[in-house]
Scaffold this motif. Sequence first.
Motif, PDB file in Angstrom:
ATOM      1  N   ALA A  54       0.827  -1.223   0.000  1.00 55.32           N
ATOM      2  CA  ALA A  54       0.000   0.000   0.000  1.00 55.32           C
ATOM      3  C   ALA A  54       0.855   1.266   0.000  1.00 55.32           C
ATOM      4  O   ALA A  54       0.707   2.133   0.864  1.00 55.32           O
ATOM      5  N   PHE A  55       1.738   1.384  -0.978  1.00 56.87           N
ATOM      6  CA  PHE A  55       2.622   2.549  -1.054  1.00 56.87           C
ATOM      7  C   PHE A  55       1.851   3.867  -1.120  1.00 56.87           C
ATOM      8  O   PHE A  55       2.364   4.912  -0.731  1.00 56.87           O
ATOM      9  N   ASP A  56       0.611   3.831  -1.610  1.00 57.37           N
ATOM     10  CA  ASP A  56      -0.151   5.075  -1.746  1.00 57.37           C
ATOM     11  C   ASP A  56      -0.495   5.713  -0.407  1.00 57.37           C
ATOM     12  O   ASP A  56      -0.708   6.934  -0.337  1.00 57.37           O
ATOM     13  N   ILE A  57      -0.542   4.905   0.670  1.00 60.86           N
ATOM     14  CA  ILE A  57      -0.845   5.488   1.984  1.00 60.86           C
ATOM     15  C   ILE A  57       0.312   5.339   2.966  1.00 60.86           C
ATOM     16  O   ILE A  57       0.198   5.750   4.123  1.00 60.86           O
ATOM     17  N   ALA A  58       1.424   4.751   2.520  1.00 62.25           N
ATOM     18  CA  ALA A  58       2.562   4.571   3.422  1.00 62.25           C
ATOM     19  C   ALA A  58       3.080   5.915   3.911  1.00 62.25           C
ATOM     20  O   ALA A  58       3.198   6.871   3.148  1.00 62.25           O
ATOM     21  N   GLY A  59       3.383   5.997   5.187  1.00 60.67           N
ATOM     22  CA  GLY A  59       3.874   7.234   5.778  1.00 60.67           C
ATOM     23  C   GLY A  59       2.787   8.164   6.275  1.00 60.67           C
ATOM     24  O   GLY A  59       3.083   9.196   6.877  1.00 60.67           O
ATOM     25  N   HIS A  60       1.533   7.801   6.048  1.00 57.50           N
ATOM     26  CA  HIS A  60       0.417   8.645   6.477  1.00 57.50           C
ATOM     27  C   HIS A  60      -0.105   8.261   7.863  1.00 57.50           C
ATOM     28  O   HIS A  60      -0.882   9.007   8.465  1.00 57.50           O
ATOM     29  N   GLY A  61       0.238   7.065   8.324  1.00 56.55           N
ATOM     30  CA  GLY A  61      -0.208   6.634   9.641  1.00 56.55           C
ATOM     31  C   GLY A  61      -1.625   6.123   9.704  1.00 56.55           C
ATOM     32  O   GLY A  61      -2.162   5.915  10.792  1.00 56.55           O
ATOM     33  N   THR A  62      -2.246   5.883   8.521  1.00 56.14           N
ATOM     34  CA  THR A  62      -3.664   5.516   8.493  1.00 56.14           C
ATOM     35  C   THR A  62      -3.914   4.040   8.206  1.00 56.14           C
ATOM     36  O   THR A  62      -5.063   3.601   8.189  1.00 56.14           O
TER      37      THR A  62
END
Length: 336
Positions: free
Chosen positions: A297-305
Amino acid sequence: MKPIAVTMGDPNGIGPEITVKAHADPARRPPVVVIGDPDVLARACRTTGTALTVRAIDSVAQARPTRGVMDVLTEGGLPADLAPGTVDARAGMACFRYVRRGVELALRGEIRALTTAPINKEALRLAGLPYPGHTEILAELSGTKDYAMMMANDELRVVLVTVHQSLRTALDALTTARELEIIRLTDRTLRGGGLAHPRIAVAALNPHAGENGLFGREDLDIIEPAVRGARAEGIEASGPWPADTVFMRARAGEFDAVVAQYHDQGLIPVKYLGLERGVNITIGLPFVRTSVDHGTAFDIAGHGTADHTSLLTALHQAADLTAGPDGRPADPSPPT
């Protein structure tokens, strides 16, 4: 009690985030050690707002299961410029090292099971690693020849005959010997999990199970002989059943597992019921391995969600599969 080892997955994906969330979740039952990078996991704690102390250790013997503390077996440092959400060869190599360490620990009996966060196939390829996924890495590192992927949730179990390959090559890979091997593995796994007489349905390849050869002869010539062979060995197998209804029948309780012929045939029904509920189990290994049923899920990685429910479920599934007195998977006797 021996801990379950969790590999944190691709450092640039959601693996670190779901690892820290699952570790901190009050619902988590089994003791855990993490294989990964302490700095990346500490960053994931900050990103997700997870209150954990990350403690680096050198061996499983140093682990001290404590609420609010994550024991991390380090496996080489990571460069500071790795960016969440990107495909990177260095991250791919790190994923491999984490899994390799986990397999070594499992084979030595230092952990009770291995649970894995997601890796990225493209990152593996960029790192020069010729593996299409976790399953093939685990099989090679453990010296396992007969293995398969099982996807499971609380309503459905599906085992795949072919996995990570094109549909065209998957069709060419279907043989009676392979079908029978997968049926046997499924039966042994389910009996090892406590089912005395597992009911195994085999999904047909062609529409309407081929309509007696009208829509192709694979079901008559390849799959049906394997089902007969399994039944001759005392395995309660049946089919081939039309794939458009067999999963519904299994979900309703008519069967304990379905053997599916190719990746999407088997995984769409499981994942339709909810990614957060599914668990990937590699059957046939000399140790228990479970995993999430989703990707990096690279599209949300780093967002904490990212939702950690699937990883938490995978941990609990690993604990249940190793609930015997010695903490190892059951070794079922042959069918009678």
